[in-house]
Scaffold this motif. Structure first.
Motif, PDB file in Angstrom:
ATOM      1  N   LEU A 673      -1.221   6.424  -6.631  1.00 32.71           N
ATOM      2  CA  LEU A 673      -1.915   5.285  -6.036  1.00 32.71           C
ATOM      3  C   LEU A 673      -2.435   5.767  -4.689  1.00 32.71           C
ATOM      4  CD1 LEU A 673      -2.541   2.276  -6.599  1.00 32.71           C
ATOM      5  CD2 LEU A 673      -0.508   1.711  -5.251  1.00 32.71           C
ATOM      6  N   VAL A 674      -3.733   6.024  -4.618  1.00 31.33           N
ATOM      7  CA  VAL A 674      -4.331   6.626  -3.419  1.00 31.33           C
ATOM      8  C   VAL A 674      -5.340   5.649  -2.841  1.00 31.33           C
ATOM      9  CG1 VAL A 674      -5.568   8.600  -2.481  1.00 31.33           C
ATOM     10  CG2 VAL A 674      -4.017   8.918  -4.424  1.00 31.33           C
ATOM     11  N   PHE A 675      -5.026   5.125  -1.665  1.00 29.23           N
ATOM     12  CA  PHE A 675      -5.912   4.181  -0.995  1.00 29.23           C
ATOM     13  C   PHE A 675      -6.879   4.953  -0.095  1.00 29.23           C
ATOM     14  CE2 PHE A 675      -2.024   1.856  -1.926  1.00 29.23           C
ATOM     15  CZ  PHE A 675      -2.513   0.705  -2.522  1.00 29.23           C
ATOM     16  N   VAL A 676      -8.165   4.693  -0.277  1.00 29.74           N
ATOM     17  CA  VAL A 676      -9.208   5.389   0.474  1.00 29.74           C
ATOM     18  C   VAL A 676     -10.035   4.361   1.239  1.00 29.74           C
ATOM     19  CG1 VAL A 676     -11.162   6.978   0.343  1.00 29.74           C
ATOM     20  CG2 VAL A 676      -9.283   7.175  -1.303  1.00 29.74           C
ATOM     21  N   SER A 677     -10.214   4.603   2.534  1.00 33.20           N
ATOM     22  CA  SER A 677     -10.936   3.653   3.378  1.00 33.20           C
ATOM     23  C   SER A 677     -12.339   3.393   2.859  1.00 33.20           C
ATOM     24  CB  SER A 677     -11.011   4.192   4.812  1.00 33.20           C
ATOM     25  OG  SER A 677     -11.884   3.405   5.598  1.00 33.20           O
ATOM     26  N   SER A 699     -10.004   0.695  -0.053  1.00 36.92           N
ATOM     27  CA  SER A 699      -9.292  -0.134   0.918  1.00 36.92           C
ATOM     28  C   SER A 699     -10.271  -0.778   1.885  1.00 36.92           C
ATOM     29  CB  SER A 699      -8.289   0.724   1.703  1.00 36.92           C
ATOM     30  OG  SER A 699      -7.746  -0.008   2.780  1.00 36.92           O
ATOM     31  N   ASN A 700      -9.998  -2.016   2.237  1.00 33.93           N
ATOM     32  CA  ASN A 700     -10.815  -2.700   3.238  1.00 33.93           C
ATOM     33  C   ASN A 700     -10.504  -2.234   4.653  1.00 33.93           C
ATOM     34  OD1 ASN A 700     -12.165  -4.273   1.329  1.00 33.93           O
ATOM     35  ND2 ASN A 700     -10.564  -5.826   1.343  1.00 33.93           N
ATOM     36  N   ILE A 710      -1.925  -3.107   5.466  1.00 37.85           N
ATOM     37  CA  ILE A 710      -2.625  -3.989   4.534  1.00 37.85           C
ATOM     38  C   ILE A 710      -2.060  -3.868   3.121  1.00 37.85           C
ATOM     39  CG2 ILE A 710      -4.831  -4.339   3.357  1.00 37.85           C
ATOM     40  CD1 ILE A 710      -6.237  -3.700   5.963  1.00 37.85           C
ATOM     41  N   HIS A 711      -1.738  -2.645   2.713  1.00 37.74           N
ATOM     42  CA  HIS A 711      -1.394  -2.403   1.313  1.00 37.74           C
ATOM     43  C   HIS A 711       0.104  -2.232   1.061  1.00 37.74           C
ATOM     44  CE1 HIS A 711      -5.639  -2.019   0.305  1.00 37.74           C
ATOM     45  NE2 HIS A 711      -5.792  -1.216   1.335  1.00 37.74           N
ATOM     46  N   GLU A 712       0.946  -2.589   2.020  1.00 38.27           N
ATOM     47  CA  GLU A 712       2.368  -2.322   1.836  1.00 38.27           C
ATOM     48  C   GLU A 712       2.946  -3.062   0.633  1.00 38.27           C
ATOM     49  OE1 GLU A 712       4.154  -5.468   5.162  1.00 38.27           O
ATOM     50  OE2 GLU A 712       4.094  -3.321   5.605  1.00 38.27           O
ATOM     51  N   HIS A 713       2.552  -4.301   0.419  1.00 39.49           N
ATOM     52  CA  HIS A 713       3.106  -5.048  -0.713  1.00 39.49           C
ATOM     53  C   HIS A 713       2.611  -4.494  -2.052  1.00 39.49           C
ATOM     54  CE1 HIS A 713       5.238  -8.017   1.651  1.00 39.49           C
ATOM     55  NE2 HIS A 713       4.162  -8.174   2.404  1.00 39.49           N
ATOM     56  N   GLU A 714       1.368  -4.016  -2.069  1.00 34.09           N
ATOM     57  CA  GLU A 714       0.887  -3.363  -3.287  1.00 34.09           C
ATOM     58  C   GLU A 714       1.728  -2.135  -3.603  1.00 34.09           C
ATOM     59  OE1 GLU A 714      -3.497  -2.986  -4.177  1.00 34.09           O
ATOM     60  OE2 GLU A 714      -3.586  -3.705  -2.115  1.00 34.09           O
ATOM     61  N   VAL A 715       2.031  -1.370  -2.566  1.00 34.39           N
ATOM     62  CA  VAL A 715       2.831  -0.163  -2.769  1.00 34.39           C
ATOM     63  C   VAL A 715       4.232  -0.526  -3.241  1.00 34.39           C
ATOM     64  CG1 VAL A 715       3.866   1.830  -1.619  1.00 34.39           C
ATOM     65  CG2 VAL A 715       1.497   1.176  -1.106  1.00 34.39           C
ATOM     66  N   PHE A 716       4.838  -1.523  -2.620  1.00 36.72           N
ATOM     67  CA  PHE A 716       6.194  -1.921  -3.019  1.00 36.72           C
ATOM     68  C   PHE A 716       6.209  -2.346  -4.495  1.00 36.72           C
ATOM     69  CE2 PHE A 716       6.789  -3.471   1.645  1.00 36.72           C
ATOM     70  CZ  PHE A 716       6.874  -2.151   2.060  1.00 36.72           C
ATOM     71  N   ASP A 717       5.240  -3.159  -4.882  1.00 34.76           N
ATOM     72  CA  ASP A 717       5.187  -3.608  -6.276  1.00 34.76           C
ATOM     73  C   ASP A 717       4.956  -2.437  -7.219  1.00 34.76           C
ATOM     74  OD1 ASP A 717       5.606  -6.197  -5.480  1.00 34.76           O
ATOM     75  OD2 ASP A 717       3.487  -6.784  -5.549  1.00 34.76           O
TER      76      ASP A 717
END
Length: 809
Positions: A673-677, A699-700, A710-717
């Protein structure tokens, strides 16, 4: 063809209507009384003075010269210098298609044709459509004496010798690597002298006010040509020669010259020609890429500021990447170019006008639009009383250079620039410009912020202080302690940078976080580089992940990658006890140290232990490089992983692939799971990225720590989902055996956020990002034994599994 002018309307006295009732009304004549009241008695001497001067005027106004009547400069024409004979310089072997050299003779023809079709030139084929067309300036060959004002006699004689060589000799010479991107034919010497002479005559026409300003459509270009060598398509340095000639011919009237070089490549020849000259200010905006972009090396960096009497008269604005656009160039002009140029107060301005930063030029790879070139020209016109000459340098897309040159010419002639659409500067541009301002502030009064008086004396690096505080803070909250690095070939910069939770090796799950240093956000006073501690904030995006992992029974290894890495290599004097930027694009020697650290930690602190549930790797920012290299080069790593999380702001995206095992890339795509600005250049490209880059999510966010929040909950899930999908019967039984009991391994901690975590788990917060939320919600609804592996650790009373929420007594 005669032009027909529209008739000038006759101005008549206004005729009154037939209704005269108002005019016949008797109105008292007050004129005499009003004249008496307004009568101001003055002496004859005062009457002779200018009646328009206010009573607040002072003697200081006498220093401002009186403006001449009318518009003497505006009514002058703009000059154009173009000569077909400059196209004689061409490759000997006739080539077509992809083999054509980018410095094509047709470049100047297409620009001239564009100006003609726009109706700006009085040409036989294209009659002008403006009242005052461009005034033609005749080109001539530069003399030997003029060329020797910049170049050595040996250099001039060498270029001259090519006129007598055979075709075979010229081909061999062009293919000589020492020539550095140069080709010759027997007319190259003539065309290059004509190009230099055209630049001279163009500049002379402007300085002498034969024209108000001018553009020289010339080739071959010149700004790479050094004092004693040809290079980069350039034989003689046209702009530098013209500058020297004007200084000699016009004396004090042209003593101070500003050269602005917006070619996408650094003008190394111009820089060297005037590096110690206090009367020539050279400003270059160019792609540098830490010395990897042509002409390569360090000379184009921001720290080359001149020497001797010329110290401070060399300003480089080195873009770290390709892809720069209008907002970036406008930001640089507004914050560096124009403030410094205005303070320098030149007598004459020359633009080394390469159009290879224009959108559509594949060699430059940037996105500057014709309106942006027009706006930059418009700003420079405010200098030196409008005396500005634009001399063509690079630019290799016919359409891009033609449209850009037309926009510049229209602005020179007095037409306002078209509107800009992309006005926001990128993060990398703002960072570069701010660094340039910090460097140049010591030489220019108008540039801020400035270093504190007396410089930096005593003190300690804030990075070291912050990491010491982090270590204390993480110990107090989560009992993290240092993991020691017992290997001499790993940089000492990583001492105190690796922390781990107590007894991490006995945990079922392990989270390893490689991350960049925290951000310091603050507002200075704008005048100096000093920061106010009260208004400065430390932002560490990794801490929320450590907190979550600890509260869910994970072992955690936290690896902080410093911005600068100390390299100790006795066999390499350049990098012995040197501090190298980890993100450098000029060398990967610092990142090699990060690779060695990652391999060392895996072999000594991870691989020897059995993490029954599995391990997660996280890489944030430039630190992601170490994660990518570890998985790519050690094929024993990925079978022990449950997944990889990445956060990429503006740094390059590192692929994960192993030539010996093609399954690695496929595994990475399925388990990452790679978040890119959203501002990353990745999203500007067409097509789908390779699976080697993992599962990419837009990512926004724009700043690294912001993205992590911003994405911490996505990562946790997502982590929970990966655990459920990879749960085995053994791990399920372990969780069932542990339910209702409490472990007492001596490392339980007081977690102040545990109640909050439990509440969030009972009432899950909605996902704040995009891309993986649907997958997470679908996995949460699954039934069966695969979903039971992590259920007890993520919900309920917190007493099952490895969740440690009790307080140690």
């Amino acid at each position: 063809m005669a032009r027909i002018h529209p008739p000038i309307p006759e101005v008549r006295e206004p005729r009154l209507s037939g209704d005269t009732s108002m005019r016949e009304t008797v109105t008292p004549d007050m004129s005499a009384e009003i004249d008496h009241r307004l009568k101001i008695e003055t002496t004859d001497e005062e009457d002779s003075e200018d009646s328009l001067l206010s009573d607040t005027s002072s003697d200081a106004d006498d220093t401002v010269p009186k403006a001449p009547p009318g518009l003497p400069i505006a009514q002058l024409p703009t000059g154009l210098c173009y000569d077909d004979r400059m196209r004689y310089h061409a490759e000997i072997a006739a080539t077509t298609g992809d083999n054509v050299h980018p410095e094509d003779p047709r470049r100047i023809y297409y620009i001239y044709k564009e100006l003609c079709e726009a109706g700006l030139v009085d040409d036989e084929t294209y009659p002008p459509m403006v009242e005052v067309p461009l005034k033609r300036i005749d080109a001539r060959e530069a003399t030997r004496e003029e060329c020797l004002l910049v170049h050595t006699p040996e250099h001039y004689d060498f270029v001259q010798s090519t006129a007598e060589m055979s075709d075979a000799q010229l081909i061999d010479l062009s293919e000589d690597p020492a020539m550095d991107s140069i080709y010759f034919n027997t007319l190259s010497f003539f065309s290059s002298k004509l190009s230099a002479g055209a630049a001279i005559e163009t500049c002379r026409a402007v300085v002498s006010r034969q024209v108000k300003n001018a553009i020289a459509v010339i080739r071959p270009p010149g700004h790479h040509a050094e004092v004693d060598r040809t290079m980069g398509f350039c034989l003689f340095n046209n702009v530098s020669i013209a500058s020297k000639v004007c200084q000699n011919d016009f004396g004090e009237g042209c003593r101070k010259i500003l050269i602005v070089d917006w070619d996408v490549h650094h003008g190394n020849g111009c820089q060297k020609a005037f590096y110690d000259n206090p009367n020539v200010l050279y400003i270059s905006l160019h792609v540098h890429m830490n010395g990897l972009f042509y002409p390569s090396g360090t000379e184009g960096d921001m720290h080359h500021c001149g020497a001797g009497a010329g110290l401070g008269k060399n300003v480089n604005i080195p873009w770290p990447t390709k892809g720069m656009g209008d907002g970036d160039y406008m930001y640089a002009f507004q914050h560096v170019v124009m403030p410094i140029a205005t303070e320098f107060d030149p007598d004459f301005v020359i633009v080394a006008s390469g159009f290879d930063a224009a959108a559509g030029d594949e060699l430059g790879g940037c996105f500057v639009s014709p309106p942006c070139y027009a706006h930059m020209t418009h700003m420079l016109k405010s200098l030196a009383g409008g005396k500005i000459a634009v001399c063509l340098e690079g630019g290799y897309n016919f359409r891009a250079i033609s449209r850009s040159a037309l926009a510049v010419t229209r602005t020179l002639m007095g037409e306002p620039p078209d509107r800009l659409h992309a006005t926001a500067a990128t993060t990398s541009a703002v960072d570069t410009v701010n660094k340039v301002r910090n460097v140049q502030s010591r030489y220019w009064k108008s540039i801020y912020p400035k270093d504190p008086v007396g410089g930096i004396f005593g003190g300690e690096r804030l990075h070291d202080i912050i990491r010491q505080w982090q270590a204390t803070h993480l110990y107090d909250k989560y009992k993290l302690t240092q993991l020691h690095i017992y290997r001499d070939n790993v940089s000492k910069s990583f001492d105190q940078q690796v922390l781990a939770t107590p007894n991490y090796e006995s945990k079922k799950y392990l989270l390893i976080i490689f991350h960049d240093s925290p951000d310091l956000l603050g507002v200075g006073d704008g005048m100096t580089t000093q920061q106010k501690p009260h208004d400065t904030w430390l932002v560490d995006g990794a801490q929320s992940y450590i907190r979550w992992a600890v509260s869910h029974g994970f072992g955690v290894i936290d690896v902080n990658i410093p911005e600068l890495i100390t390299i100790s290599d006795p066999n390499n004097p350049e990098y012995n006890d040197a501090e190298v930027e980890y993100a450098s694009t000029a060398t990967d020697i610092a990142r090699k140290e990060g690779e060695k650290l990652a391999a060392y930690l895996w072999e000594n602190y991870v691989e020897p232990y059995d993490f029954r549930g599995g391990t997660f790797l996280m890489g944030a920012g430039h630190a992601f490089h170490a994660v990518a290299k570890l998985v790519s080069e050690n094929e024993n790593v990925y079978p022990n992983l449950l997944g990889i999380i990445g956060f990429i702001a503006t740094n390059p995206i590192r692929p994960i692939a192993n030539p010996g095992s093609h399954w690695v890339s496929q595994w990475y795509r399925d388990n990452s799971l790679v978040f890119v600005s959203q501002v990353h250049s990745l999203w500007k490209k067409d097509g789908h990225p390779s699976k080697r880059y993992g599962k990419l999510v837009r990512s926004n966010g724009e700043v690294l720590n912001q993205m992590m929040k911003i994405h911490e909950h996505e990562v946790f899930d997502w982590i929970k989902q990966q655990i459920r999908e990879n749960a085995t019967d053994d791990t399920t039984e372990d969780d069932e055996d542990a339910e209702g009991s409490k472990d007492s391994d001596g490392d339980t901690i007081d977690d102040p956020v545990a109640p909050e975590q439990q509440q969030q788990q009972q009432h899950p917060a909605p996902s704040q990002g995009s891309g993986s939320g649907n997958d997470s919600s679908n996995s949460n609804s699954r039934d069966g034994p695969r979903g039971a592996g992590f259920a007890m650790s993520s919900t309920g009373s917190g007493t099952g599994g490895d969740v440690l929420m009790t307080t140690e007594r």
